[in-house]
Scaffold this motif. Sequence first.
Motif, PDB file in Angstrom:
ATOM      1  N   TYR A   1      26.247  52.297  42.249  1.00 48.71           N
ATOM      2  CA  TYR A   1      27.734  52.036  42.420  1.00 48.71           C
ATOM      3  C   TYR A   1      28.298  51.693  40.999  1.00 48.71           C
ATOM      4  O   TYR A   1      27.562  50.885  40.175  1.00 48.71           O
ATOM      5  N   LEU A   2      29.204  52.513  40.644  1.00 47.24           N
ATOM      6  CA  LEU A   2      30.205  52.223  39.503  1.00 47.24           C
ATOM      7  C   LEU A   2      31.071  51.452  39.838  1.00 47.24           C
ATOM      8  O   LEU A   2      32.191  51.592  40.522  1.00 47.24           O
ATOM      9  N   ILE A   3      30.839  50.026  39.695  1.00 51.39           N
ATOM     10  CA  ILE A   3      31.997  48.965  40.200  1.00 51.39           C
ATOM     11  C   ILE A   3      32.926  48.537  39.069  1.00 51.39           C
ATOM     12  O   ILE A   3      32.390  47.884  38.271  1.00 51.39           O
ATOM     13  N   GLU A   4      34.176  48.737  39.185  1.00 53.33           N
ATOM     14  CA  GLU A   4      35.034  48.203  38.126  1.00 53.33           C
ATOM     15  C   GLU A   4      35.710  46.926  38.509  1.00 53.33           C
ATOM     16  O   GLU A   4      36.029  46.539  39.753  1.00 53.33           O
ATOM     17  N   ALA A   5      36.201  46.037  37.497  1.00 54.17           N
ATOM     18  CA  ALA A   5      36.941  44.914  37.879  1.00 54.17           C
ATOM     19  C   ALA A   5      37.840  44.664  36.473  1.00 54.17           C
ATOM     20  O   ALA A   5      37.229  44.566  35.312  1.00 54.17           O
ATOM     21  N   GLY A   6      39.198  44.941  36.317  1.00 59.57           N
ATOM     22  CA  GLY A   6      40.130  44.765  35.241  1.00 59.57           C
ATOM     23  C   GLY A   6      39.635  46.031  34.620  1.00 59.57           C
ATOM     24  O   GLY A   6      39.321  47.380  34.919  1.00 59.57           O
ATOM     25  N   ASP A   7      39.080  45.948  33.242  1.00 59.19           N
ATOM     26  CA  ASP A   7      38.562  46.906  32.300  1.00 59.19           C
ATOM     27  C   ASP A   7      37.347  47.016  32.065  1.00 59.19           C
ATOM     28  O   ASP A   7      36.701  47.197  31.022  1.00 59.19           O
ATOM     29  N   GLY A   8      36.440  46.470  33.066  1.00 59.19           N
ATOM     30  CA  GLY A   8      34.756  46.160  32.860  1.00 59.19           C
ATOM     31  C   GLY A   8      34.234  46.987  33.967  1.00 59.19           C
ATOM     32  O   GLY A   8      34.695  47.196  35.184  1.00 59.19           O
ATOM     33  N   LEU A   9      33.164  47.254  33.671  1.00 65.43           N
ATOM     34  CA  LEU A   9      32.333  47.952  34.556  1.00 65.43           C
ATOM     35  C   LEU A   9      30.974  47.218  34.700  1.00 65.43           C
ATOM     36  O   LEU A   9      30.423  46.698  33.982  1.00 65.43           O
ATOM     37  N   LEU A  10      30.451  46.978  36.070  1.00 69.70           N
ATOM     38  CA  LEU A  10      29.292  46.549  36.189  1.00 69.70           C
ATOM     39  C   LEU A  10      27.867  47.190  36.040  1.00 69.70           C
ATOM     40  O   LEU A  10      27.838  48.091  36.662  1.00 69.70           O
ATOM     41  N   LEU A  11      26.970  46.452  35.452  1.00 67.62           N
ATOM     42  CA  LEU A  11      25.749  47.071  35.324  1.00 67.62           C
ATOM     43  C   LEU A  11      24.895  45.910  35.448  1.00 67.62           C
ATOM     44  O   LEU A  11      24.872  44.875  35.497  1.00 67.62           O
ATOM     45  N   ARG A  12      23.499  46.284  35.873  1.00 67.66           N
ATOM     46  CA  ARG A  12      22.451  45.453  36.117  1.00 67.66           C
ATOM     47  C   ARG A  12      21.471  45.583  35.225  1.00 67.66           C
ATOM     48  O   ARG A  12      20.980  46.773  34.774  1.00 67.66           O
TER      49      ARG A  12
ATOM     50  N   PRO B   1      24.149  49.078  39.421  1.00 68.71           N
ATOM     51  CA  PRO B   1      23.879  48.003  40.720  1.00 68.71           C
ATOM     52  C   PRO B   1      23.631  49.100  41.889  1.00 68.71           C
ATOM     53  O   PRO B   1      24.450  50.168  41.818  1.00 68.71           O
ATOM     54  N   SER B   2      22.603  48.721  42.662  1.00 72.12           N
ATOM     55  CA  SER B   2      22.340  49.903  43.595  1.00 72.12           C
ATOM     56  C   SER B   2      22.231  48.783  44.876  1.00 72.12           C
ATOM     57  O   SER B   2      22.010  47.789  45.001  1.00 72.12           O
ATOM     58  N   ALA B   3      22.436  49.650  46.108  1.00 74.45           N
ATOM     59  CA  ALA B   3      22.365  49.154  47.316  1.00 74.45           C
ATOM     60  C   ALA B   3      21.300  50.161  48.314  1.00 74.45           C
ATOM     61  O   ALA B   3      21.125  51.007  48.130  1.00 74.45           O
ATOM     62  N   ARG B   4      20.858  49.388  49.500  1.00 74.29           N
ATOM     63  CA  ARG B   4      20.077  50.067  50.219  1.00 74.29           C
ATOM     64  C   ARG B   4      20.587  51.135  50.989  1.00 74.29           C
ATOM     65  O   ARG B   4      20.111  52.259  51.553  1.00 74.29           O
ATOM     66  N   ARG B   5      21.758  50.945  51.339  1.00 67.62           N
ATOM     67  CA  ARG B   5      22.788  51.871  52.051  1.00 67.62           C
ATOM     68  C   ARG B   5      24.145  51.490  51.835  1.00 67.62           C
ATOM     69  O   ARG B   5      24.596  50.435  51.481  1.00 67.62           O
TER      70      ARG B   5
ATOM     71  N   VAL C   1      34.350  35.364  41.299  1.00 64.75           N
ATOM     72  CA  VAL C   1      33.114  35.736  41.506  1.00 64.75           C
ATOM     73  C   VAL C   1      31.908  35.130  40.667  1.00 64.75           C
ATOM     74  O   VAL C   1      31.920  35.373  39.443  1.00 64.75           O
ATOM     75  N   ASN C   2      30.868  34.700  41.129  1.00 67.39           N
ATOM     76  CA  ASN C   2      29.870  34.259  40.466  1.00 67.39           C
ATOM     77  C   ASN C   2      28.606  34.954  40.606  1.00 67.39           C
ATOM     78  O   ASN C   2      27.934  35.390  41.459  1.00 67.39           O
ATOM     79  N   LEU C   3      28.426  35.671  39.259  1.00 70.15           N
ATOM     80  CA  LEU C   3      27.332  36.965  39.345  1.00 70.15           C
ATOM     81  C   LEU C   3      26.201  36.364  38.913  1.00 70.15           C
ATOM     82  O   LEU C   3      25.990  35.292  38.092  1.00 70.15           O
ATOM     83  N   PRO C   4      25.028  36.757  39.626  1.00 71.14           N
ATOM     84  CA  PRO C   4      23.552  36.543  39.079  1.00 71.14           C
ATOM     85  C   PRO C   4      23.335  36.872  37.705  1.00 71.14           C
ATOM     86  O   PRO C   4      24.148  37.783  37.043  1.00 71.14           O
ATOM     87  N   ALA C   5      22.473  36.254  37.156  1.00 69.42           N
ATOM     88  CA  ALA C   5      22.229  36.429  35.594  1.00 69.42           C
ATOM     89  C   ALA C   5      21.909  37.879  35.319  1.00 69.42           C
ATOM     90  O   ALA C   5      22.082  38.393  34.038  1.00 69.42           O
ATOM     91  N   ASP C   6      21.380  38.781  36.276  1.00 69.88           N
ATOM     92  CA  ASP C   6      20.954  40.068  35.869  1.00 69.88           C
ATOM     93  C   ASP C   6      22.190  41.104  35.955  1.00 69.88           C
ATOM     94  O   ASP C   6      22.174  42.617  35.920  1.00 69.88           O
ATOM     95  N   LEU C   7      23.364  40.636  36.525  1.00 71.38           N
ATOM     96  CA  LEU C   7      24.425  41.558  36.782  1.00 71.38           C
ATOM     97  C   LEU C   7      25.659  41.132  35.540  1.00 71.38           C
ATOM     98  O   LEU C   7      26.027  40.033  35.196  1.00 71.38           O
TER      99      LEU C   7
END
Length: 330
Positions: free
Chosen positions: A183-194, A204-208, A259-265
């Motif tokens: 997933y390319l997940i945006e919020a504001g001007d940021g992109l979420l990476l793991r 970031p990935s998901a099973r389905r 949103v409280n993200l885990p340390a690896d996100l």
Amino acid sequence: MAETAAKADAPIDPIALRRAFGTFVTGVTVITTRDEDGTPRGMTANSFTSVSLDPPLLLVCIAKSASSYQAFTGAGCFAVNILHEGQVGVSATFASKSPDKFQSVTHDHIHTGAPVLTDSLTWFDCTTYNTVDAGDHAVLIGEVRAFGTSPTAPLGFCRGRYASVKDPLPSGWLASHGMIIGYLIEAGDGLLLRSDGKGGWVLPSARRRKADSQLVVEGGEALSLMPEETFLYSVFDVADSDPGYLVYRARLAGEGAGVNLPADLRFFAIDDLPYEAISTHELRSMLRRYLRERQAGRFGIYMDSDDGGRVAMIDGEARAWIQASQDQGQ
């Protein structure tokens, strides 16, 4: 009744016990990982079994006397590569103390960074789920993150020798082609990476993919997305390996407020993505295309092909399928 090696109250003879264990016909695997400096490590093992489908778990047993014991128990990830009937030489190489085991095999990293032998019968790329101390071995339980298989016959092992396994392919059987759903997940001007746990970054990935507003990414974190802004973005393979990537673009609901993200996100500014820490050129190329299309405000869908791929640009605003169907019927 089978012959017994000793009376019930007599000490167990370890040599006789090993021979008794060896009457169980197994396949042959090469298990692989990387040590702290990124050097690939591997060894031959036949103490492998499946454990669970949900979550997807398997296990291997690592002798504490093995030279790569510390690497396997400390890496946080490993791969299990089941060998086919033509890989007796590979089995012998990884059972040896050769310092150049990986020179004679084709290998790649798929999901976790552990080396995957791409010519094997079947491979499983795993993160370490648990490690259990068990006498002179450690039981390494892995959670499968990606896997691939082929229709070749397996390499068998019994009574200390390689064994031929008659393995006619069942009618209708096909090689697995599971996909990593990123997933390319945006919020504001940021992109979420793991974080990949090794100083690099991945999507970031998901099973389905589920067509609703909640997405549970690998690691168990539930993120709220805007379903009307979630679209397929890219489909591609990595170095001709199975699986490939199925990537969606999406936007976090509420722009990520609260949103409280885990340390690896972590969110990275769109104009400051860590390209140098993205491990594969396919992902880097996709992120650069995403940045260009975002700046232009016009996105496409990429499909992999032998000549470099195809991009179909999307024109117009997104509409609900029901509304679009009604408009077309007028």
